[in-house]
Write a protein that holds these residues in place. Structure first.
Motif, PDB file in Angstrom:
ATOM      1  N   MET A 214       0.793  -1.230   0.000  1.00  0.00           N
ATOM      2  CA  MET A 214       0.000   0.000   0.000  1.00  0.00           C
ATOM      3  C   MET A 214       0.827   1.282   0.000  1.00  0.00           C
ATOM      4  O   MET A 214       0.344   2.333  -0.412  1.00  0.00           O
ATOM      5  N   ILE A 215       2.062   1.216   0.471  1.00  0.00           N
ATOM      6  CA  ILE A 215       2.885   2.432   0.554  1.00  0.00           C
ATOM      7  C   ILE A 215       3.744   2.580  -0.685  1.00  0.00           C
ATOM      8  O   ILE A 215       4.454   1.648  -1.079  1.00  0.00           O
ATOM      9  N   SER A 216       3.682   3.751  -1.292  1.00  0.00           N
ATOM     10  CA  SER A 216       4.483   4.053  -2.480  1.00  0.00           C
ATOM     11  C   SER A 216       5.907   4.429  -2.095  1.00  0.00           C
ATOM     12  O   SER A 216       6.875   3.899  -2.642  1.00  0.00           O
ATOM     13  N   ASN A 217       6.049   5.358  -1.141  1.00  0.00           N
ATOM     14  CA  ASN A 217       7.369   5.773  -0.668  1.00  0.00           C
ATOM     15  C   ASN A 217       7.232   6.508   0.652  1.00  0.00           C
ATOM     16  O   ASN A 217       6.136   6.943   1.027  1.00  0.00           O
ATOM     17  N   ILE A 218       8.336   6.618   1.334  1.00  0.00           N
ATOM     18  CA  ILE A 218       8.407   7.324   2.620  1.00  0.00           C
ATOM     19  C   ILE A 218       9.444   8.428   2.493  1.00  0.00           C
ATOM     20  O   ILE A 218      10.517   8.217   1.926  1.00  0.00           O
ATOM     21  N   GLN A 219       9.132   9.609   3.042  1.00  0.00           N
ATOM     22  CA  GLN A 219      10.052  10.740   2.965  1.00  0.00           C
ATOM     23  C   GLN A 219      10.295  11.319   4.359  1.00  0.00           C
ATOM     24  O   GLN A 219       9.338  11.554   5.107  1.00  0.00           O
ATOM     25  N   ASP A 354       6.606  12.175   5.606  1.00  0.00           N
ATOM     26  CA  ASP A 354       5.481  11.991   4.692  1.00  0.00           C
ATOM     27  C   ASP A 354       5.423  10.532   4.250  1.00  0.00           C
ATOM     28  O   ASP A 354       6.378  10.014   3.670  1.00  0.00           O
ATOM     29  N   ILE A 355       4.296   9.887   4.518  1.00  0.00           N
ATOM     30  CA  ILE A 355       4.038   8.522   4.062  1.00  0.00           C
ATOM     31  C   ILE A 355       3.116   8.621   2.854  1.00  0.00           C
ATOM     32  O   ILE A 355       1.949   9.020   2.977  1.00  0.00           O
ATOM     33  N   VAL A 356       3.635   8.305   1.676  1.00  0.00           N
ATOM     34  CA  VAL A 356       2.873   8.447   0.432  1.00  0.00           C
ATOM     35  C   VAL A 356       2.313   7.084   0.045  1.00  0.00           C
ATOM     36  O   VAL A 356       3.070   6.125  -0.161  1.00  0.00           O
ATOM     37  N   GLN A 477      19.662  21.032  -6.665  1.00  0.00           N
ATOM     38  CA  GLN A 477      18.766  20.452  -7.665  1.00  0.00           C
ATOM     39  C   GLN A 477      18.920  18.929  -7.758  1.00  0.00           C
ATOM     40  O   GLN A 477      17.954  18.214  -8.017  1.00  0.00           O
ATOM     41  N   ILE A 478      20.135  18.422  -7.527  1.00  0.00           N
ATOM     42  CA  ILE A 478      20.356  16.981  -7.625  1.00  0.00           C
ATOM     43  C   ILE A 478      19.521  16.198  -6.619  1.00  0.00           C
ATOM     44  O   ILE A 478      19.251  15.020  -6.814  1.00  0.00           O
ATOM     45  N   SER A 479      19.088  16.874  -5.553  1.00  0.00           N
ATOM     46  CA  SER A 479      18.198  16.217  -4.581  1.00  0.00           C
ATOM     47  C   SER A 479      16.841  15.945  -5.202  1.00  0.00           C
ATOM     48  O   SER A 479      16.250  14.869  -4.988  1.00  0.00           O
ATOM     49  N   ASP A 486      12.725   8.072 -10.040  1.00  0.00           N
ATOM     50  CA  ASP A 486      11.728   7.046  -9.699  1.00  0.00           C
ATOM     51  C   ASP A 486      10.306   7.517  -9.995  1.00  0.00           C
ATOM     52  O   ASP A 486       9.338   6.839  -9.642  1.00  0.00           O
ATOM     53  N   GLY A 487      10.181   8.705 -10.594  1.00  0.00           N
ATOM     54  CA  GLY A 487       8.856   9.253 -10.856  1.00  0.00           C
ATOM     55  C   GLY A 487       8.221   9.868  -9.622  1.00  0.00           C
ATOM     56  O   GLY A 487       6.999  10.039  -9.573  1.00  0.00           O
ATOM     57  N   ASN A 488       9.033  10.227  -8.623  1.00  0.00           N
ATOM     58  CA  ASN A 488       8.523  10.816  -7.382  1.00  0.00           C
ATOM     59  C   ASN A 488       9.037  12.251  -7.214  1.00  0.00           C
ATOM     60  O   ASN A 488       9.849  12.727  -8.004  1.00  0.00           O
ATOM     61  N   TYR A 489       8.569  12.917  -6.184  1.00  0.00           N
ATOM     62  CA  TYR A 489       9.006  14.290  -5.896  1.00  0.00           C
ATOM     63  C   TYR A 489       8.883  14.531  -4.401  1.00  0.00           C
ATOM     64  O   TYR A 489       8.146  13.826  -3.699  1.00  0.00           O
ATOM     65  N   TRP A 490       9.617  15.521  -3.919  1.00  0.00           N
ATOM     66  CA  TRP A 490       9.533  15.874  -2.496  1.00  0.00           C
ATOM     67  C   TRP A 490       8.160  16.485  -2.179  1.00  0.00           C
ATOM     68  O   TRP A 490       7.773  17.474  -2.784  1.00  0.00           O
ATOM     69  N   ILE A 491       7.460  15.882  -1.255  1.00  0.00           N
ATOM     70  CA  ILE A 491       6.140  16.388  -0.865  1.00  0.00           C
ATOM     71  C   ILE A 491       6.308  17.708  -0.121  1.00  0.00           C
ATOM     72  O   ILE A 491       5.575  18.675  -0.363  1.00  0.00           O
TER      73      ILE A 491
END
Length: 493
Positions: A214-219, A354-356, A477-479, A486-491
């Protein structure tokens, strides 16, 4: 078997011996924390504090310093004076065995005067190079041979790498058992960090979806708006990787992804945290290059670049920013990318998780873009949690909008939250090590970190690679590119 927590407030009897009692940590954190425990009734008549350092202070001068450190915390001068009367000063050279004899005499005298039952806490608020020496003499000179408990509290940094950490632990463990050593990480004393396990393991709705299905990624973001300030001498030898990732960030990650413990007790929680650190993938040099980035701040509006700070070399290659992608191959979270970042001179001071969650593939809304479901844990500056959901827009059309359910602490609630050091010192008085770092956790976290540090040192960078982000931004920017791969971004941006 269910564990019943003892929540009854009870006065604690103990002698505190603070090595480094004249220092900044003692004055900013330890004395206010002890005073809060005094105000709340955990410390009453049966406690005493010996502050030690090389300065030739008197008891009266020391008590004035203590009073100054808690100024404004209560209106009653009488209460402040009563609290400070329990403090005693001993000028002390930690390398001189005779000074421990003098310290023992004072400790025994105060033990009898305040009826402390031989309970002693030794707070080592000094450079780690003294930890072994102090531990040795506490034992050899009989200070730690009492009928009560003898517990040692140790501040970070605990080593610079696995080898130095092991050597330090080997020294201390000659004289104190693991159960009597409390390695303090003040982030583990923060209210919302301690809330992570409550959220995960006391809510069936979250327990059911807290997994790789269920979890896509964790930040995890630990951003600081300040620069190195007066810590330049230390920071330039440590950098963000050692200063923040090895301890605070990896401890938070462990709480977020560890498997469910059998109970909320130190032994069971520690077991699952150690298993998590063992499951943390140690990267090869090529994997480090693909999964970790670093930065150093340049100048900003009315703010100097890192290389212009006091005690910093003009060609320093020390990183003030780190972002990375972690993998923990345990039962529930294998395959879930865990993104972490921390840095100085960023846009704001904040600690946020952030739990995405993954998108609903069976959505009935066709091509309509749905907002991600995100559980946000705000640790600071505004403690609270938020859950973003999709709901229907008002009107005739079947369109959705993002709706956020929030729970933040009120000013009254926030005022009742114990400060991290207060909470952790009480844990030590209770003999509860659930919120402290075990050696096995340190061992595996250092091995993970050493692989990154070694790869970076071997890779090298041209001196003009830094600075690569400006003060007041969210890092280089490299962050952002690290997540974009991975097709993600910082929430949190």
């Amino acid at each position: 078997m269910k564990v019943v927590l003892n929540l009854v407030k009870k006065e604690k009897k103990a002698l505190f011996v603070i090595f480094g009692g004249t220092g900044d940590l003692a004055q900013r954190k330890l004395y206010p924390a002890l005073f809060n425990l005094y105000k709340r009734g955990y410390l009453k008549k049966h406690f005493a504090v010996i502050g030690t350092a090389r300065r030739p202070w008197t008891n009266d001068y020391y008590r004035d310093v203590v009073k100054s450190s808690i100024d404004g915390m209560v209106d009653s001068q009488t209460k402040i004076n009563e609290f400070a009367s329990h403090f005693y000063y001993q000028s002390h050279n930690v390398n001189d065995v005779e000074h421990y004899e003098t310290l023992k005499a004072l400790a025994d005298k105060l033990d009898a005067k305040y009826e402390l039952a031989g309970n002693r806490l030794y707070y080592l608020a000094m450079s780690p190079r003294f930890f072994g020496t102090i531990s040795k003499y506490l034992k050899s000179e009989g200070l730690a041979d009492t009928d009560g408990y003898n517990r040692v509290i140790i501040e970070k940094p605990f080593g610079r790498d696995y080898q130095s950490a092991k050597e330090l632990d080997d020294e201390i463990s000659k004289y104190f058992s693991e159960e009597d050593v409390f390695r303090i990480d003040h982030y583990l004393g923060k209210e919302m960090i301690q809330n992570i396990m409550a959220l995960r393991f006391s809510n069936s709705i979250l327990s059911a979806i807290w997994n790789n299905k269920m979890i896509s990624n964790i930040q995890v973001t630990l951003s600081e708006s300040l620069g190195v300030e007066e810590r330049g001498g230390y920071y330039d030898t440590a950098g963000a990787l050692r200063d923040m990732v090895q301890n605070h960030i990896l401890q938070i990650v462990a709480l977020l992804v560890m498997d469910r413990p059998a109970s909320y007790c130190a032994k069971d929680v520690r077991q699952k945290k150690v298993e998590t650190f063992k499951a943390l993938k140690v990267y090869s040099p090529e994997e480090v290059k693909a999964n970790f980035v670093r930065g150093q701040y340049g100048e900003g509006k009315d703010m100097p670049a890192y290389r212009e700070e006091n005690l910093i070399e003009p060609d320093s290659m020390t990183e003030t920013f780190v972002a990375g992608k972690l993998e923990v191959n345990n039962k529930e979270m294998a395959g879930v990318p865990i993104y972490i970042r921390t840095g100085k001179r960023m846009a704001t001071k904040a600690t946020r998780i952030d739990i995405v969650f993954k998108q609903d593939k069976g959505s009935i809304y066709g091509e309509q873009a749905l907002a991600d479901n995100i559980l946000t844990i705000n640790v600071e500056p505004d403690p609270g949690i938020a859950l973003s959901l999709n709901t229907k827009k008002i009107g005739q059309e079947y369109a959705t909008k993002k709706t956020e359910l929030k729970n933040s602490l009120t000013k009254e609630q926030a005022a009742r939250v114990p400060e991290a050091y207060e909470s952790l010192i009480l844990n030590v008085l209770q003999g509860n090590s659930v919120n402290f770092t075990h050696w096995d956790e340190l061992k595996y976290s250092w091995k993970f970190l050493d692989a990154i540090r070694k790869a970076w040192d071997e890779e090298g960078l041209p001196v003009d690679y830094f600075p690569n982000y400006s003060c007041g931004t969210m890092g280089p920017q490299i962050s952002d590119e690290l997540l974009a791969k991975d097709g993600n971004y910082w929430i949190f941006n």
